[in-house]
Design a protein around this motif. Structure first.
Motif, PDB file in Angstrom:
ATOM      1  N   ALA A  97       0.831  -1.208   0.000  1.00 18.85           N
ATOM      2  CA  ALA A  97       0.000   0.000   0.000  1.00 18.85           C
ATOM      3  C   ALA A  97       0.864   1.256   0.000  1.00 18.85           C
ATOM      4  CB  ALA A  97      -0.926  -0.008   1.215  1.00 18.85           C
ATOM      5  N   GLN A  98       1.975   1.214   0.730  1.00 22.67           N
ATOM      6  CA  GLN A  98       2.867   2.376   0.762  1.00 22.67           C
ATOM      7  C   GLN A  98       3.497   2.610  -0.607  1.00 22.67           C
ATOM      8  OE1 GLN A  98       6.669   1.926   2.647  1.00 22.67           O
ATOM      9  NE2 GLN A  98       6.474   3.886   3.724  1.00 22.67           N
ATOM     10  N   ARG A  99       3.867   1.529  -1.270  1.00 21.91           N
ATOM     11  CA  ARG A  99       4.481   1.679  -2.591  1.00 21.91           C
ATOM     12  C   ARG A  99       3.473   2.201  -3.615  1.00 21.91           C
ATOM     13  NH1 ARG A  99       8.203   1.206   0.291  1.00 21.91           N
ATOM     14  NH2 ARG A  99       9.969  -0.261   0.123  1.00 21.91           N
ATOM     15  N   ALA A 100       2.199   1.860  -3.447  1.00 19.54           N
ATOM     16  CA  ALA A 100       1.169   2.284  -4.399  1.00 19.54           C
ATOM     17  C   ALA A 100       0.474   3.575  -3.980  1.00 19.54           C
ATOM     18  CB  ALA A 100       0.126   1.170  -4.554  1.00 19.54           C
ATOM     19  N   ASN A 101       0.959   4.212  -2.918  1.00 21.76           N
ATOM     20  CA  ASN A 101       0.370   5.456  -2.395  1.00 21.76           C
ATOM     21  C   ASN A 101      -1.108   5.273  -2.024  1.00 21.76           C
ATOM     22  OD1 ASN A 101       2.744   7.010  -2.680  1.00 21.76           O
ATOM     23  ND2 ASN A 101       2.300   7.346  -4.865  1.00 21.76           N
ATOM     24  N   MET A 125      -5.485  -5.940  -5.494  1.00 21.51           N
ATOM     25  CA  MET A 125      -6.635  -5.706  -6.352  1.00 21.51           C
ATOM     26  C   MET A 125      -6.917  -4.219  -6.506  1.00 21.51           C
ATOM     27  SD  MET A 125     -10.500  -7.293  -6.049  1.00 21.51           S
ATOM     28  CE  MET A 125      -9.848  -8.892  -5.620  1.00 21.51           C
ATOM     29  N   SER A 126      -6.533  -3.422  -5.531  1.00 24.56           N
ATOM     30  CA  SER A 126      -6.689  -1.979  -5.671  1.00 24.56           C
ATOM     31  C   SER A 126      -5.746  -1.428  -6.734  1.00 24.56           C
ATOM     32  CB  SER A 126      -6.425  -1.291  -4.328  1.00 24.56           C
ATOM     33  OG  SER A 126      -7.377  -1.685  -3.361  1.00 24.56           O
ATOM     34  N   VAL A 127      -4.589  -2.064  -6.856  1.00 21.72           N
ATOM     35  CA  VAL A 127      -3.622  -1.637  -7.872  1.00 21.72           C
ATOM     36  C   VAL A 127      -3.931  -2.267  -9.220  1.00 21.72           C
ATOM     37  CG1 VAL A 127      -1.170  -1.592  -8.476  1.00 21.72           C
ATOM     38  CG2 VAL A 127      -1.867  -1.344  -6.091  1.00 21.72           C
TER      39      VAL A 127
END
Length: 329
Positions: A97-101, A125-127
């Protein structure tokens, strides 16, 4: 020789004591944590042993989180482990999550994990959205033709609604319901075949992702086929039902006619019986009239002649009728 044996015994005792200490105090793990820049006290590792918490399942994810720049403590990770959560998966989800902001805190990630959902898969799945394929849905257009459609739904996980949100089954059910409604409102099956995207637009505008753990990005109709002519089948069934009703009513009328005919025959038989009974009274009346002098012998003879003449005429009429019937044949 005894000194050598005594020395071996001392060495063995030292080895046993040292092994026992290592089984209680994970020195190797403590050294690895120090080398990674994670400050973990020896007493903390011993406390984990006493609480039957594998130190490696806490320290290794803590090292990974520290290297990723996450601010996590031993107490939080140990508390999540004792609550039945998967510490390593939660830490991996936080790093992803941190890597994908994607804004995701430890408390929410732990709650999602304890709720039984795969928090790491949700972040992934959010990414990278997931495609859900619905089963074939059959519906009938207004012209009575059945149309079968299959849709592909592209969804993205909604982190904020993962706890308490509905799952994929709800999405599939709602999309199927919307597809049936769209096909059923079409004027003809040809309109559906010509513009299958109208189904996806109508379904997408209904806001079917409300209350679910997903966000619907698109709905695409993957396949559209024509099924049975339901309207014609219903009309055929209705005609067959009407035919059976008409046959039943005709049979009822026939039964009533037969009953009326039998009733008329019974009345005729009754009338004939009365005539016979009346005819039987005639000789008695004539005898009574003769005894009382109301009827003379000549009158009686004239009456007999009239009766004989009437019978003769009847026989002649019957013979003529038989002759005509034979001539017709």
């Amino acid at each position: 020789m005894p000194d050598f044996v005594f020395l071996l015994i001392i060495i063995a005792l030292v080895f046993v004591v040292f092994s026992f200490i290592l089984s209680i105090i994970p020195l190797g793990l403590w050294i690895s944590a120090l080398a990674a820049g994670v400050n973990v006290r020896i007493i903390t590792l011993i406390g984990m042993r006493l609480r039957r918490v594998p130190p490696a399942k806490i320290v290794n994810p803590l090292i990974k989180a520290n290297k990723a720049g996450l601010d996590l403590s031993v107490d939080k990770l140990e508390g999540h482990y004792l609550a039945g959560g998967n510490v390593d998966r939660v830490v991996d989800a936080l790093i992803a999550a941190q890597r994908a902001n994607i804004p995701l805190g430890f408390e929410r990630a732990a709650a999602i994990d304890l709720a039984g959902r795969d928090v790491l898969t949700a972040v992934q799945m959010s990414v990278n959205p997931k495609v859900i394929e619905t089963p074939i849905v059959a519906a009938v257009a207004k012209d009575g033709i059945e149309v079968k459609a299959k849709a592909k739904v592209t969804v993205r996980a909604n982190i904020d609604r993962l706890v308490g949100g509905a799952g994929e089954e709800t999405i599939i059910a709602r999309v199927g319901e919307g597809t049936v409604t769209s096909i059923g409102s079409a004027e003809s099956h040809k309109a559906v075949l010509e513009n299958p995207d109208s189904i996806s637009k109508n379904v997408l505008n209904k806001g079917l992702d409300a209350g679910t753990a997903f966000e619907i990005l698109s709905i695409d109709i993957a396949d559209v086929d024509v099924g049975k002519n339901i309207g014609a089948m219903l009309q055929t069934d209705q005609a067959e039902a009407d035919k059976r009703i008409a046959q039943a009513k005709a049979e009822e009328r026939r039964a009533m006619a037969v009953a009326q005919e039998q009733e008329m025959r019974a009345k005729v038989q009754e009338m004939r019986a009365k005539v016979v009974e009346a005819e039987a009274e005639v000789p008695k009346a004539m005898a009574q009239a003769l005894r009382e002098g109301n009827l003379g012998v000549l009158d009686y003879q004239n009456l007999q002649n009239i009766i004989a003449d009437t019978k003769m005429r009847d026989s002649i009429g019957k013979s003529d009728d038989l002759g005509k019937e034979k001539g017709d044949k």
